[in-house]
Design an enzyme around this catalytic site. Sequence first.
Site, PDB file in Angstrom:
ATOM      1  N   ARG A  26      87.419  27.461  60.965  1.00  0.00           N
ATOM      2  CA  ARG A  26      86.220  27.831  60.233  1.00  0.00           C
ATOM      3  C   ARG A  26      84.945  27.184  60.788  1.00  0.00           C
ATOM      4  O   ARG A  26      83.851  27.386  60.264  1.00  0.00           O
ATOM      5  CB  ARG A  26      86.397  27.420  58.771  1.00  0.00           C
ATOM      6  CG  ARG A  26      85.693  28.343  57.811  1.00  0.00           C
ATOM      7  CD  ARG A  26      85.900  27.819  56.412  1.00  0.00           C
ATOM      8  NE  ARG A  26      85.160  28.547  55.418  1.00  0.00           N
ATOM      9  CZ  ARG A  26      84.574  27.974  54.384  1.00  0.00           C
ATOM     10  NH1 ARG A  26      84.623  26.683  54.227  1.00  0.00           N
ATOM     11  NH2 ARG A  26      83.933  28.705  53.500  1.00  0.00           N
ATOM     12  N   CYS A  45      57.951  -2.102  46.427  1.00  0.00           N
ATOM     13  CA  CYS A  45      59.414  -2.031  46.356  1.00  0.00           C
ATOM     14  C   CYS A  45      59.949  -3.045  45.351  1.00  0.00           C
ATOM     15  O   CYS A  45      59.663  -4.235  45.450  1.00  0.00           O
ATOM     16  CB  CYS A  45      60.008  -2.300  47.743  1.00  0.00           C
ATOM     17  SG  CYS A  45      61.785  -2.644  47.683  1.00  0.00           S
ATOM     18  N   CYS A  91      62.089  -5.947  47.135  1.00  0.00           N
ATOM     19  CA  CYS A  91      61.543  -6.914  48.084  1.00  0.00           C
ATOM     20  C   CYS A  91      61.359  -8.275  47.411  1.00  0.00           C
ATOM     21  O   CYS A  91      61.107  -8.354  46.208  1.00  0.00           O
ATOM     22  CB  CYS A  91      60.206  -6.410  48.636  1.00  0.00           C
ATOM     23  SG  CYS A  91      60.375  -5.285  50.047  1.00  0.00           S
ATOM     24  N   HIS A 108      62.637  -5.304  54.271  1.00  0.00           N
ATOM     25  CA  HIS A 108      62.642  -3.941  53.733  1.00  0.00           C
ATOM     26  C   HIS A 108      62.954  -2.877  54.794  1.00  0.00           C
ATOM     27  O   HIS A 108      63.445  -1.796  54.469  1.00  0.00           O
ATOM     28  CB  HIS A 108      61.260  -3.660  53.119  1.00  0.00           C
ATOM     29  CG  HIS A 108      61.145  -2.357  52.393  1.00  0.00           C
ATOM     30  ND1 HIS A 108      61.640  -2.164  51.125  1.00  0.00           N
ATOM     31  CD2 HIS A 108      60.581  -1.171  52.754  1.00  0.00           C
ATOM     32  CE1 HIS A 108      61.380  -0.923  50.732  1.00  0.00           C
ATOM     33  NE2 HIS A 108      60.733  -0.297  51.699  1.00  0.00           N
ATOM     34  N   ASN A 137      75.327   3.069  48.337  1.00  0.00           N
ATOM     35  CA  ASN A 137      74.846   4.436  48.492  1.00  0.00           C
ATOM     36  C   ASN A 137      73.681   4.364  49.461  1.00  0.00           C
ATOM     37  O   ASN A 137      72.665   3.754  49.158  1.00  0.00           O
ATOM     38  CB  ASN A 137      74.357   5.014  47.163  1.00  0.00           C
ATOM     39  CG  ASN A 137      75.486   5.202  46.166  1.00  0.00           C
ATOM     40  OD1 ASN A 137      76.597   5.554  46.537  1.00  0.00           O
ATOM     41  ND2 ASN A 137      75.206   4.957  44.901  1.00  0.00           N
ATOM     42  N   CYS A 168      70.496   7.481  46.555  1.00  0.00           N
ATOM     43  CA  CYS A 168      69.915   6.149  46.659  1.00  0.00           C
ATOM     44  C   CYS A 168      68.420   6.258  46.401  1.00  0.00           C
ATOM     45  O   CYS A 168      67.725   7.026  47.070  1.00  0.00           O
ATOM     46  CB  CYS A 168      70.182   5.577  48.043  1.00  0.00           C
ATOM     47  SG  CYS A 168      69.495   3.942  48.239  1.00  0.00           S
ATOM     48  N   SER A 169      67.944   5.488  45.431  1.00  0.00           N
ATOM     49  CA  SER A 169      66.562   5.681  45.009  1.00  0.00           C
ATOM     50  C   SER A 169      65.601   4.696  45.672  1.00  0.00           C
ATOM     51  O   SER A 169      64.408   4.725  45.415  1.00  0.00           O
ATOM     52  CB  SER A 169      66.466   5.589  43.484  1.00  0.00           C
ATOM     53  OG  SER A 169      67.179   4.482  43.000  1.00  0.00           O
ATOM     54  N   HIS A 189      65.224   0.082  50.503  1.00  0.00           N
ATOM     55  CA  HIS A 189      65.472  -1.327  50.799  1.00  0.00           C
ATOM     56  C   HIS A 189      66.983  -1.521  50.973  1.00  0.00           C
ATOM     57  O   HIS A 189      67.759  -1.050  50.143  1.00  0.00           O
ATOM     58  CB  HIS A 189      64.948  -2.210  49.664  1.00  0.00           C
ATOM     59  CG  HIS A 189      64.898  -3.660  50.027  1.00  0.00           C
ATOM     60  ND1 HIS A 189      63.723  -4.338  50.278  1.00  0.00           N
ATOM     61  CD2 HIS A 189      65.892  -4.560  50.239  1.00  0.00           C
ATOM     62  CE1 HIS A 189      64.001  -5.589  50.604  1.00  0.00           C
ATOM     63  NE2 HIS A 189      65.316  -5.751  50.587  1.00  0.00           N
ATOM     64  N   HIS A 244      70.437  -2.274  50.448  1.00  0.00           N
ATOM     65  CA  HIS A 244      71.148  -2.883  49.321  1.00  0.00           C
ATOM     66  C   HIS A 244      72.388  -2.086  48.961  1.00  0.00           C
ATOM     67  O   HIS A 244      72.510  -0.908  49.293  1.00  0.00           O
ATOM     68  CB  HIS A 244      70.233  -2.970  48.094  1.00  0.00           C
ATOM     69  CG  HIS A 244      70.019  -1.648  47.401  1.00  0.00           C
ATOM     70  ND1 HIS A 244      69.217  -0.649  47.925  1.00  0.00           N
ATOM     71  CD2 HIS A 244      70.519  -1.143  46.245  1.00  0.00           C
ATOM     72  CE1 HIS A 244      69.224   0.398  47.117  1.00  0.00           C
ATOM     73  NE2 HIS A 244      70.009   0.135  46.091  1.00  0.00           N
ATOM     74  N   GLN A 258      75.751  -2.165  45.720  1.00  0.00           N
ATOM     75  CA  GLN A 258      75.969  -2.484  44.317  1.00  0.00           C
ATOM     76  C   GLN A 258      77.387  -3.000  44.115  1.00  0.00           C
ATOM     77  O   GLN A 258      78.259  -2.809  44.966  1.00  0.00           O
ATOM     78  CB  GLN A 258      75.783  -1.235  43.453  1.00  0.00           C
ATOM     79  CG  GLN A 258      74.409  -0.597  43.538  1.00  0.00           C
ATOM     80  CD  GLN A 258      74.221   0.497  42.484  1.00  0.00           C
ATOM     81  OE1 GLN A 258      74.519   0.289  41.308  1.00  0.00           O
ATOM     82  NE2 GLN A 258      73.743   1.651  42.906  1.00  0.00           N
ATOM     83  N   PHE A 315      79.123  20.766  51.473  1.00  0.00           N
ATOM     84  CA  PHE A 315      79.023  20.818  50.028  1.00  0.00           C
ATOM     85  C   PHE A 315      80.408  20.778  49.407  1.00  0.00           C
ATOM     86  O   PHE A 315      81.249  21.620  49.726  1.00  0.00           O
ATOM     87  CB  PHE A 315      78.287  22.080  49.583  1.00  0.00           C
ATOM     88  CG  PHE A 315      76.813  22.032  49.869  1.00  0.00           C
ATOM     89  CD1 PHE A 315      75.939  21.508  48.931  1.00  0.00           C
ATOM     90  CD2 PHE A 315      76.305  22.479  51.073  1.00  0.00           C
ATOM     91  CE1 PHE A 315      74.581  21.440  49.192  1.00  0.00           C
ATOM     92  CE2 PHE A 315      74.945  22.423  51.345  1.00  0.00           C
ATOM     93  CZ  PHE A 315      74.079  21.900  50.404  1.00  0.00           C
TER      94      PHE A 315
HETATM   95  O1  LIG Z   1      82.048  29.788  51.351  1.00  0.00           O
HETATM   96  P1  LIG Z   1      80.618  29.397  51.491  1.00  0.00           P
HETATM   97  O2  LIG Z   1      79.748  29.954  50.387  1.00  0.00           O
HETATM   98  O3  LIG Z   1      80.048  29.674  52.845  1.00  0.00           O
HETATM   99  O4  LIG Z   1      80.616  27.808  51.334  1.00  0.00           O
HETATM  100  C1  LIG Z   1      80.447  27.106  50.138  1.00  0.00           C
HETATM  101  O5  LIG Z   1      81.563  27.231  49.261  1.00  0.00           O
HETATM  102  C2  LIG Z   1      82.810  26.711  49.739  1.00  0.00           C
HETATM  103  C3  LIG Z   1      83.825  26.842  48.638  1.00  0.00           C
HETATM  104  O6  LIG Z   1      83.452  26.157  47.464  1.00  0.00           O
HETATM  105  C4  LIG Z   1      82.678  25.259  50.206  1.00  0.00           C
HETATM  106  O7  LIG Z   1      83.864  24.867  50.847  1.00  0.00           O
HETATM  107  C5  LIG Z   1      81.507  25.082  51.180  1.00  0.00           C
HETATM  108  O8  LIG Z   1      81.326  23.711  51.458  1.00  0.00           O
HETATM  109  C6  LIG Z   1      80.241  25.649  50.528  1.00  0.00           C
HETATM  110  O9  LIG Z   1      79.144  25.518  51.401  1.00  0.00           O
HETATM  111  O1  LIG Z   2      72.630   2.924  40.363  1.00  0.00           O
HETATM  112  P1  LIG Z   2      71.640   3.843  41.020  1.00  0.00           P
HETATM  113  O2  LIG Z   2      71.414   3.535  42.471  1.00  0.00           O
HETATM  114  O3  LIG Z   2      70.350   3.960  40.251  1.00  0.00           O
HETATM  115  O4  LIG Z   2      72.338   5.297  40.945  1.00  0.00           O
HETATM  116  C1  LIG Z   2      73.150   5.861  41.939  1.00  0.00           C
HETATM  117  O5  LIG Z   2      74.408   5.208  42.051  1.00  0.00           O
HETATM  118  C2  LIG Z   2      75.258   5.261  40.898  1.00  0.00           C
HETATM  119  C3  LIG Z   2      76.582   4.628  41.242  1.00  0.00           C
HETATM  120  O6  LIG Z   2      77.211   5.263  42.319  1.00  0.00           O
HETATM  121  C4  LIG Z   2      75.456   6.711  40.414  1.00  0.00           C
HETATM  122  O7  LIG Z   2      76.119   6.685  39.168  1.00  0.00           O
HETATM  123  C5  LIG Z   2      74.116   7.442  40.256  1.00  0.00           C
HETATM  124  O8  LIG Z   2      74.344   8.793  39.944  1.00  0.00           O
HETATM  125  C6  LIG Z   2      73.325   7.322  41.560  1.00  0.00           C
HETATM  126  O9  LIG Z   2      72.072   7.967  41.433  1.00  0.00           O
END
Ligand SMILES: O=P(O)(O)O[C@H]1O[C@H](CO)[C@@H](O)[C@H](O)[C@H]1O
Ligand SMILES: O=P(O)(O)O[C@H]1O[C@H](CO)[C@@H](O)[C@H](O)[C@H]1O
Lengths: 345, 345
Positions: free
Chosen positions: A26, A50, A53, A112, A152, A159-160, A163, A165, A167, A311
């Site tokens: 594919r 930030c 920081c 940073h 993240n 990641c918001s 900097h 980091h 968790q 995705f």
């Molecule tokens: O088949 P599509 O629309 O090209 O692709 C989309 O759906 C699929 C099935 O959920 C996923 O595996 C792909 O990552 C997504 O981009």
């Molecule tokens: O904790 P943060 O950085 O604000 O938030 C991020 O990490 C978390 C832990 O993986 C997730 O639950 C949040 O959805 C993500 O936005």
Amino acid sequence: MVDFNDNSHRRYNILTGEWVLVSPHRTKRPWQGKEEDVVVEERPSYDPSCYLCPGNERAGGHTNENYKEPWSFVNDFAALKNDVPQAKFKSGLLKAESESGICKVVCFSPDHSLTLPVMEVSEIEKVIALWQHEFRELGKKPDINQVQIFENKGATMGCSNPHPHGQIWAQRTIPQEVSKKNKQLREYWNNNKSSLLGDYINEELELKERLIVDTEFFVALVPYWAVWPYEVMISPKKQHRTILTLSAEERLDYAKIIKAVTIKYDNLFKISFPYSSGIHQAPTDGQDWDSWHFHMSFYPPLLRSATVKKFMVGYEMFATPQRDITAEMAAKTLRNLADEHYTKK
Amino acid sequence: MVDFNDNSHRRYNILTGEWVLVSPHRTKRPWQGKEEDVVVEERPSYDPSCYLCPGNERAGGHTNENYKEPWSFVNDFAALKNDVPQAKFKSGLLKAESESGICKVVCFSPDHSLTLPVMEVSEIEKVIALWQHEFRELGKKPDINQVQIFENKGATMGCSNPHPHGQIWAQRTIPQEVSKKNKQLREYWNNNKSSLLGDYINEELELKERLIVDTEFFVALVPYWAVWPYEVMISPKKQHRTILTLSAEERLDYAKIIKAVTIKYDNLFKISFPYSSGIHQAPTDGQDWDSWHFHMSFYPPLLRSATVKKFMVGYEMFATPQRDITAEMAAKTLRNLADEHYTKK
Ligand SMILES: O=P(O)(O)O[C@H]1O[C@H](CO)[C@@H](O)[C@H](O)[C@H]1O
Ligand SMILES: O=P(O)(O)O[C@H]1O[C@H](CO)[C@@H](O)[C@H](O)[C@H]1O
């Protein structure tokens, strides 16, 4: 003989007992969907706005220490709090129970502008030392049975703040992903009296086709059952249940391999590569976890370029994870990338 | 008594046997991270460059029928193919097996500009009729044991073409998410001789606090264990193992409730609301699946606005899914939204 390099198949994840669907044919699919923004920003070493920081004020009204080395603090908007009284709720088919824990933020550097791949090995070592400290101290608490260290990285990964980091979320119950591994590791240990992951690593060291970096004490590879396109696992060759038992030499080696892998990541599409990484270790519940073998996994979302990600949607959410490029293809690409960061040339 | 509206807790998913971490106190967290683009586009009813519009050419060189009603065809870049010979591979700790199947694309309408919420109920009924046809025909094949109908809607959900369409991936093995439900449903059936989901729905119909839409034969609710912020499940009140046994009246009702839920979704942030939806049904493996009760789930990524989504990253990937707003808060918000599409006013 069916050629798995060209035919759809499923692979078994020995650590979780789950499967991934692989569709190598594919990779030819054209992409007309969403593309991520490429944000190439030069960041200053200090950003007055930030909240991570040194010396700056955070949203909660707290002021950061004037830290010079990796530094941690309790998350101001923690998803887990430790003052939650234990309670269980059950009514008909509704079932819930309170959950308590501690969420911490770990600043990797006061600077940073940095990220792990461009930090010095000695600086990464200090990050590991702080992880060790936190793991030890949090794990000691009677109501903390699992300590999850993670990062993240990048806006794509939620990641918001850029900097550098990560968790730590530490909690009373054992979360799902760890439970799966507990079960698989223990079962193998009971049957074979050896580390499942250790035996797997030995197999990969012989086969070589999924290796990325191989140092004295550690190995980085694309697991046979990888889900994310460029997923990588870093693990010590010798069995360590947690990061606490690493010798000084091993810790240095761990820092080196983290740097090596994240440099390759950045070099892949010549951007600061987004990912979530996490260290899975033995629970701190005082049970016998002889079977554990810690490892750090990187789950990066990008698939074809800096702007096209994989995705995990419809089919993946309702059925099972699916990937296009095989683990071997991904490993070969990563392995062949330069060992020096692309910005350093 | 611990107030679960204000304290972190875990909730049990009776259908999968898994848990979700709920952190209601965290809704106050400020957001400084990535925001999605809001693409408000007026689409024409026919787009000459769309590979799903009637009569147009597709990437594979095929030409679409001049279809006037919902229409399906085999995916040109199918992740699953049915000509894969069966084979198993095992070497040390590496384990794989070939997987075969059929991937289809289901165009909901010839009209490029539509989406489910703005289609007529009678048109949605025809989509359901096509799903029934596909499920029946695919399910009949000896090597197809599971038929997964789903839709990825919106660019955020990896959908590469806005033409209203969904997909069907049908395959030999039973995928992970369905296996979990098989186990839970069957266990309950064996112990209670009744449908787990049916009993749960009855409980929700009495409690009312998680209901969104309640029609004669169907109900739409935010499940007690919802993971995604505005996750919704649509299910028949009476036990149907698959969509094949619906009466004409029930099918009409199903079309109505799909329209009602997706209208509320669009009204939430006044955009064409992105989601992945999927219908979980009894496997077609010829086994006894008396315990099954089909349901359609919607997993939408948006959290606070048209531009701020919930990221399932670090902690979620390495530990367990986590949510901030409770199922009850989400249900109340959705329930109170207008029943008419915001563009129709
Ligand atoms: O088949 P599509 O629309 O090209 O692709 C989309 O759906 C699929 C099935 O959920 C996923 O595996 C792909 O990552 C997504 O981009
Ligand atoms: O904790 P943060 O950085 O604000 O938030 C991020 O990490 C978390 C832990 O993986 C997730 O639950 C949040 O959805 C993500 O936005």
